[in-house]
Every structure is written in structure tokens, then in C-alpha cells.
Design a protein around this motif. Structure first.
Motif, PDB file in Angstrom:
ATOM      1  N   ILE A 150       0.867  -1.182   0.000  1.00 52.65           N
ATOM      2  CA  ILE A 150       0.000   0.000   0.000  1.00 52.65           C
ATOM      3  C   ILE A 150       0.901   1.229   0.000  1.00 52.65           C
ATOM      4  O   ILE A 150       1.602   1.494   0.978  1.00 52.65           O
ATOM      5  CB  ILE A 150      -0.930   0.010   1.232  1.00 52.65           C
ATOM      6  N   CYS A 152       1.015   5.147  -0.284  1.00 52.69           N
ATOM      7  CA  CYS A 152       0.269   6.398  -0.224  1.00 52.69           C
ATOM      8  C   CYS A 152       1.198   7.560  -0.558  1.00 52.69           C
ATOM      9  O   CYS A 152       2.176   7.802   0.159  1.00 52.69           O
ATOM     10  CB  CYS A 152      -0.332   6.580   1.160  1.00 52.69           C
ATOM     11  N   LEU A 245      -8.563   1.092   0.915  1.00 51.86           N
ATOM     12  CA  LEU A 245      -7.425   0.359   1.480  1.00 51.86           C
ATOM     13  C   LEU A 245      -7.891  -0.947   2.132  1.00 51.86           C
ATOM     14  O   LEU A 245      -7.332  -2.020   1.870  1.00 51.86           O
ATOM     15  CB  LEU A 245      -6.730   1.268   2.500  1.00 51.86           C
TER      16      LEU A 245
END
Lengths: 254, 103
Positions: A150, A152, A245
Motif C-alpha cells: 500500500i 500512499c 485500502l
């Protein structure tokens, strides 16, 4: 945000600072949060942002535990001295950031610690924001044993030759072909690092190498739109980002 | 941080953080994320003494315009002092650490 827990359900969590082995076997500290119970729970390596190993990241680590993960956030600035997260972060800022090799060693150590725990399942993801987003992508490309990435608003995934330094000698985008896990990317269209054009390049490279990815780009948001303690916070985009997410981790880590 | 634009200059001076003054030996100048100024990026100056640890730090975070005006103002003040013959300089070399207990 919406949460799967019901109001009549038992819930408990333990969160504490621990010692772990990082790069080169060095002992560093880390913050670990996990739900009570035998699990098995998926793991999450939580990479703090460039400003430091701060309160937001402790809360973020507990948030993952609240959502059923054993989460570990290693102190990537451990070797840079101790003090307030801001003072230590400023020192690292002046040094041009933490060296990539050292960061990867620390993240690998965090992953190894998670895998050694009896209440952790075999599925482990990595999450990071800002420089941590860049490092999450780097980890997905350079380390073994990660099942979801993930990223960001990872700045400097795309780097010019002039930006390369001895401690950050290769632009992470160059490693795209080695990415070994599905990746979720969350970005603000008003961000200056990464710019939308750099996100385009990042996405094109993932496509070129046939990597499973899911990018979401938000209008009206810039860099760091999850940070409710900063002016960059954008409530609507942040809540949608968390929703996407956890949908992603439901698919990849459960 | 996300730009990693940072440079360090050795300096000679004293700074105040909390009630005590301390020797500042380095200035870390960056254009990167500030901690408190509500901007994505700012011109940050940390006056530090690395030998004393990360907490020996006097920080300012400036907008680009403010930083440019500050530079111009410093130059103007130094030029005026030079013109009036009152500049008093010493080289940037380590000076003895002041012992607060001896004060």
C-alpha cells in the motif's frame, strides 16, 4: 469510518514498544499493536513518514490492529539518535533521508518478526505514506515475503539522475519489474511530490510489466491527505482512501 | 522527506530553545515538509549543535516569500553595518562550550 465490529462484540488490543532486529542485525525499537486473541491475524508492516516516528504513526499502527492486523511500525530513525520525533526527524531531513539499504533491512526484520509470531497468518502487507510510500514500493520490489503493498503518495519513486545520492542510489521505479505483490496506490492530484505526471509514469511502468495494481487519484487533495493533524487533511478523500485500502487488504491478505 | 532538498552550513553562534542558550554549530537549511507551518513545503532552517544530540535545535519554518525577504534583509543589515564600519567578525571555528553551571 464504517467498521465490521458489532456493538455487542468483545474487542481488545495490546500495543507496546518492542525491540527487534533490523538491518545488519542491529537492535532497533518498534511499535507493535495487535488484537487480543490467538488469530491467526494478517500482518502489516507500517512505515512511518519522513517527518518521523510520531504520534500519527502510533495511531495508524493501532488502527490496523483495530481492523484485525498485527501491525508493526519500526523506528527507521533509531540510529539517528533519540529525542522528540520532530527533532530526530529534522536531523534525518537535514541528512537527506534514511538510506534505502538500511530501511529495507529494517523492514525485512519487521517482516521476519511478524512471521515468527504464532498469532500471525502467512499473509503480510506493507503500508507507508510520503517517504514511507516510496519505501513500501521499494520493499515490494526488493524484499521477499510480502503479499500486498500500500503506497500512499510516495514521493520520489520517480527520480531524476540529479536526485540520486549514495544513500538513495536507484530510483525505485527502476525496480518495477521485480514487484512481487499487488499494489494499491493512493494519490492527491494537487501533490507536488509525486506530481500527477510522475504517478502517470509509475502507473505506465506497472502496466508495462503486467503488475497487478490499483491506483486511486483524488481531486481536491494534495500530499498527505490522511493526516488529520496537518492542514493537508481532506476528510472526504481520506475516508474514501481508507475504505479502498481495507477493501484491498480484504482481497489480498485475508 | 519528499523533496530531500537540504544543505548544511557550519556556523558560529548561540541559539535559545526553552530557557537556556546553547552553542549552535550547524544550520540545516531545507526546502521540504515543515512540521508546523500549514504548507506542503517550506524553507526550513534548523540551528543545531549535532554534538549535543537532536534536541539541541532552534527551528524556523518560512514561506518562500518570507525566506527571500529574510535573506535580503540580512544582506542589507550586514551591508549597512559594513558601511558604518561596525562589523565585528570572527571565523567559524569551534568555541568552548559554555557551561551553564559556571554562569
Amino acid at each position: 469510518m464504517a467498521h465490521a465490529y458489532q456493538t455487542d462484540q468483545y474487542e481488545g488490543m495490546i500495543a507496546e514498544t518492542v525491540s527487534m532486529k533490523g538491518h545488519n542485525g542491529d537492535a532497533i525499537n518498534a511499535y507493535v499493536a495487535r488484537p487480543l486473541g490467538s488469530g491467526p491475524f494478517p500482518g502489516m508492516v507500517v512505515i512511518h513518514h519522513a517527518p518521523g516516528w510520531d504520534e500519527w504513526y502510533r495511531e495508524c499502527t493501532r488502527k490496523f490492529a483495530h481492523h484485525g492486523f498485527v501491525a508493526i511500525s519500526p523506528n527507521l530513525y533509531f540510529r539517528d539518535g533519540h529525542g522528540t520525533p520532530e527533532d530526530v526527524g529534522a536531523k534525518v531531513r537535514a541528512a537527506g533521508g534514511a538510506p534505502d539499504a538500511r530501511v529495507l533491512g529494517d523492514l525485512d526484520g519487521a517482516n521476519a518478526l511478524l512471521r515468527s509470531l504464532p498469532y500471525v497468518s502467512r499473509k503480510i502487507g506493507v503500508f507507508g505514506t510520503c517517504s514511507g510510500g516510496r519505501q513500501a514500493f521499494l520493499a515490494g520490489c526488493r524484499l521477499k515475503g510480502l503479499d500486498a503493498v500500500i503506497e500512499c503518495w510516495g514521493g520520489r519513486v520517480v527520480m531524476s539522475k540529479e536526485e540520486l545520492t549514495p544513500s538513495q542510489p536507484v530510483a525505485p521505479i527502476e525496480y518495477t519489474k521485480d514487484l512481487s505483490a499487488p499494489i494499491l496506490g493512493l494519490f492527491g492530484n494537487e501533490d507536488k511530490s509525486p506530481t500527477p505526471e510522475q504517478v502517470n509514469q509509475h502507473e505506465a511502468e506497472l502496466k508495462k510489466h503486467g503488475k497487478p495494481y490499483e491506483f486511486h487519484r483524488y481531486d481536491g487533495a494534495g500530499h498527505g491527505f490522511f493526516y488529520y493533524d496537518r492542514a493537508a487533511y481532506r476528510q472526504e478523500q481520506a475516508m474514501d482512501g481508507w475504505k479502498k485500502l481495507f477493501a484491498f487488504t480484504d482481497r489480498t491478505l485475508r | 522527506m519528499c523533496t530531500m532538498i537540504a544543505q548544511q552550513v557550519k556556523i558560529l553562534g548561540r541559539g535559545k530553545s526553552g530557557p537556556e542558550w546553547f552553542d549552535v554549530r550547524e544550520a540545516n537549511v531545507s526546502y521540504d515538509h515543515p512540521y508546523d507551518l500549514p504548507l506542503e513545503h517550506a524553507l526550513n532552517i534548523d540551528f543545531v549543535n549535532e554534538a549535543m544530540g537532536p534536541g539541541a535545535r532552534v527551528a524556523v519554518e518560512l514561506s518562500v516569500d518570507a525566506a527571500r525577504q529574510l535573506v535580503q534583509t540580512i544582506q542589507a543589515v550586514l551591508a549597512e553595518a559594513d558601511q558604518r564600519g561596525v562589523l565585528e567578525d570572527c571565523p567559524v571555528v569551534p568555541v568552548p562550550v559554555r557551561d551553564p553551571a559556571a554562569a
